[in-house]
Design a protein around this motif. Structure first.
Motif, PDB file in Angstrom:
ATOM      1  N   VAL A 121       0.792  -1.047   0.139  1.00 32.80           N
ATOM      2  CA  VAL A 121      -0.078   0.047   0.132  1.00 32.80           C
ATOM      3  C   VAL A 121       0.784   1.144  -0.171  1.00 32.80           C
ATOM      4  O   VAL A 121       0.491   2.290  -0.612  1.00 32.80           O
ATOM      5  CB  VAL A 121      -1.114   0.106   1.118  1.00 32.80           C
ATOM      6  N   TYR A 122       2.155   1.243   0.401  1.00 31.73           N
ATOM      7  CA  TYR A 122       2.821   2.409   0.543  1.00 31.73           C
ATOM      8  C   TYR A 122       3.471   2.744  -1.051  1.00 31.73           C
ATOM      9  O   TYR A 122       3.557   3.772  -1.297  1.00 31.73           O
ATOM     10  CB  TYR A 122       4.448   2.198   1.362  1.00 31.73           C
ATOM     11  N   PHE A 123       3.261   1.849  -2.022  1.00 38.11           N
ATOM     12  CA  PHE A 123       3.691   2.049  -3.236  1.00 38.11           C
ATOM     13  C   PHE A 123       2.700   2.385  -4.202  1.00 38.11           C
ATOM     14  O   PHE A 123       2.640   2.788  -5.343  1.00 38.11           O
ATOM     15  CB  PHE A 123       4.433   1.123  -3.807  1.00 38.11           C
ATOM     16  N   TRP A 124       1.210   2.379  -3.791  1.00 39.03           N
ATOM     17  CA  TRP A 124       0.132   2.709  -4.416  1.00 39.03           C
ATOM     18  C   TRP A 124       0.232   4.031  -4.809  1.00 39.03           C
ATOM     19  O   TRP A 124       0.467   5.045  -3.910  1.00 39.03           O
ATOM     20  CB  TRP A 124      -1.195   2.377  -3.713  1.00 39.03           C
ATOM     21  N   GLN A 125      -0.012   4.483  -6.106  1.00 44.44           N
ATOM     22  CA  GLN A 125      -0.234   5.886  -6.416  1.00 44.44           C
ATOM     23  C   GLN A 125      -1.323   6.700  -5.902  1.00 44.44           C
ATOM     24  O   GLN A 125      -1.637   7.750  -5.431  1.00 44.44           O
ATOM     25  CB  GLN A 125      -0.472   5.999  -7.973  1.00 44.44           C
ATOM     26  N   LYS A 151       1.595   3.925   9.670  1.00 41.89           N
ATOM     27  CA  LYS A 151       2.471   5.104   9.316  1.00 41.89           C
ATOM     28  C   LYS A 151       3.282   5.336  10.298  1.00 41.89           C
ATOM     29  O   LYS A 151       4.619   5.782  10.178  1.00 41.89           O
ATOM     30  CB  LYS A 151       1.488   6.293   9.105  1.00 41.89           C
ATOM     31  N   ALA A 152       3.077   5.160  11.591  1.00 36.62           N
ATOM     32  CA  ALA A 152       3.855   5.694  12.820  1.00 36.62           C
ATOM     33  C   ALA A 152       5.059   4.818  12.733  1.00 36.62           C
ATOM     34  O   ALA A 152       6.244   5.195  12.987  1.00 36.62           O
ATOM     35  CB  ALA A 152       3.321   5.408  14.346  1.00 36.62           C
ATOM     36  N   HIS A 153       4.896   3.688  12.295  1.00 39.28           N
ATOM     37  CA  HIS A 153       6.405   2.805  12.199  1.00 39.28           C
ATOM     38  C   HIS A 153       7.079   3.243  11.023  1.00 39.28           C
ATOM     39  O   HIS A 153       8.301   3.160  10.880  1.00 39.28           O
ATOM     40  CB  HIS A 153       5.770   1.264  12.378  1.00 39.28           C
ATOM     41  N   MET A 154       6.278   3.352  10.003  1.00 40.96           N
ATOM     42  CA  MET A 154       7.037   3.607   8.597  1.00 40.96           C
ATOM     43  C   MET A 154       7.642   4.936   8.840  1.00 40.96           C
ATOM     44  O   MET A 154       8.946   4.863   8.237  1.00 40.96           O
ATOM     45  CB  MET A 154       5.954   3.674   7.495  1.00 40.96           C
ATOM     46  N   ASP A 155       7.101   5.923   9.375  1.00 38.41           N
ATOM     47  CA  ASP A 155       7.980   7.133   9.510  1.00 38.41           C
ATOM     48  C   ASP A 155       9.342   7.008  10.196  1.00 38.41           C
ATOM     49  O   ASP A 155      10.150   7.931   9.834  1.00 38.41           O
ATOM     50  CB  ASP A 155       6.967   8.086  10.172  1.00 38.41           C
ATOM     51  N   GLU A 168      -2.012   5.791   7.109  1.00 34.34           N
ATOM     52  CA  GLU A 168      -2.590   5.549   8.438  1.00 34.34           C
ATOM     53  C   GLU A 168      -3.610   4.167   8.095  1.00 34.34           C
ATOM     54  O   GLU A 168      -4.202   4.250   7.174  1.00 34.34           O
ATOM     55  CB  GLU A 168      -3.324   6.747   8.982  1.00 34.34           C
ATOM     56  N   PRO A 169      -3.858   3.553   9.392  1.00 30.29           N
ATOM     57  CA  PRO A 169      -4.849   2.373   9.306  1.00 30.29           C
ATOM     58  C   PRO A 169      -6.204   2.891   8.867  1.00 30.29           C
ATOM     59  O   PRO A 169      -6.861   2.226   7.887  1.00 30.29           O
ATOM     60  CB  PRO A 169      -4.779   1.742  10.744  1.00 30.29           C
ATOM     61  N   THR A 193       3.231  -6.736  17.965  1.00 28.48           N
ATOM     62  CA  THR A 193       3.707  -6.486  16.775  1.00 28.48           C
ATOM     63  C   THR A 193       3.306  -5.325  15.895  1.00 28.48           C
ATOM     64  O   THR A 193       2.527  -4.443  16.478  1.00 28.48           O
ATOM     65  CB  THR A 193       2.730  -7.551  15.930  1.00 28.48           C
ATOM     66  N   ALA A 194       4.415  -4.880  15.258  1.00 28.75           N
ATOM     67  CA  ALA A 194       4.190  -3.407  14.530  1.00 28.75           C
ATOM     68  C   ALA A 194       3.093  -3.596  13.400  1.00 28.75           C
ATOM     69  O   ALA A 194       2.761  -2.373  13.081  1.00 28.75           O
ATOM     70  CB  ALA A 194       5.741  -3.101  14.023  1.00 28.75           C
TER      71      ALA A 194
END
Length: 203
Positions: A121-125, A151-155, A168-169, A193-194
């Motif tokens: 989902v991070y790569f979806w346009q 998002k909190a973890h990805m950031d 964000e979920p 788990t993250a």
């Protein structure tokens, strides 16, 4: 490897570096893939789609649990590798693999009972466009499972903003609801788990 090079390979694996990244993804994503497969609730009659299958870690479980599996990935190298690895299933008419993107799936309407996508989902346009396409190819009552890091973890990973879009979920479930999925929710196996999965049922 430099962070930007890794980010590009995660988004679009290619060449020897892409193979190394896929192997690493298979190991690193094993628990999330297992949990996502569990949430998919496969039955033997299912026709299943996986978008962005990467190293193919989830494909053996899909092939064992469903009647037919289709994989779509943006990387030609990934698709070629899967076609070789799962050649027996392809010859038996139980698997197919295509080059394509979630925003424009090369598939007919209402073809699948279940859809899975992990760490894509991070790569979806566009969450809306990707969700709409997944809704289009699912039959009414079809189930979707999206595995991701919130998002909190990805950031904290400081990935390049032009390649990664942390989600964000609530953004993910809202996108699914907006294209006609009901019973949407975000699930985690436990508080330690993250990662998590978002699930929904196509109306």
């Amino acid at each position: 490897m430099a962070p930007r090079f890794i980010a590009k390979q995660l988004s679009w694996p290619a060449g020897i570096a892409g193979w190394l990244i896929r192997e690493g993804m298979n190991r690193g994503n094993a628990r999330l893939n297992s949990y996502a497969l569990e949430q998919l609730q496969l039955v033997p009659e299912d026709r299943v789609l996986e978008v962005g299958f990467g190293g193919g870690a989830a494909v053996p479980g899909l092939v064992r649990g469903a009647s037919f599996v289709c994989g779509v990935d943006r990387s030609p190298d990934v698709v070629s590798a899967a076609a070789r690895r799962f050649a027996d299933a392809v010859r038996a008419g139980r698997a197919e693999f295509y080059v394509g993107a979630v925003e424009k799936l090369p598939l007919r309407d209402a073809t699948f009972d279940k859809a899975l996508s992990v760490h894509t989902v991070y790569f979806w346009q566009s969450l809306k466009a990707g969700s709409a396409e997944l809704a289009r190819v699912l039959r009414p009552g079809g189930r979707i499972v999206l595995g991701f890091l919130p998002k909190a973890h990805m950031d904290r990973m400081n990935m390049p903003a032009d390649i990664f879009t942390p989600r964000e979920p609530d953004e993910i479930t809202a996108a699914l609801q907006g294209v006609g999925f009901s019973e949407t929710e975000v699930r985690k196996p436990n508080s330690e788990t993250a990662w998590a999965v978002a699930t929904g049922i196509r109306n």
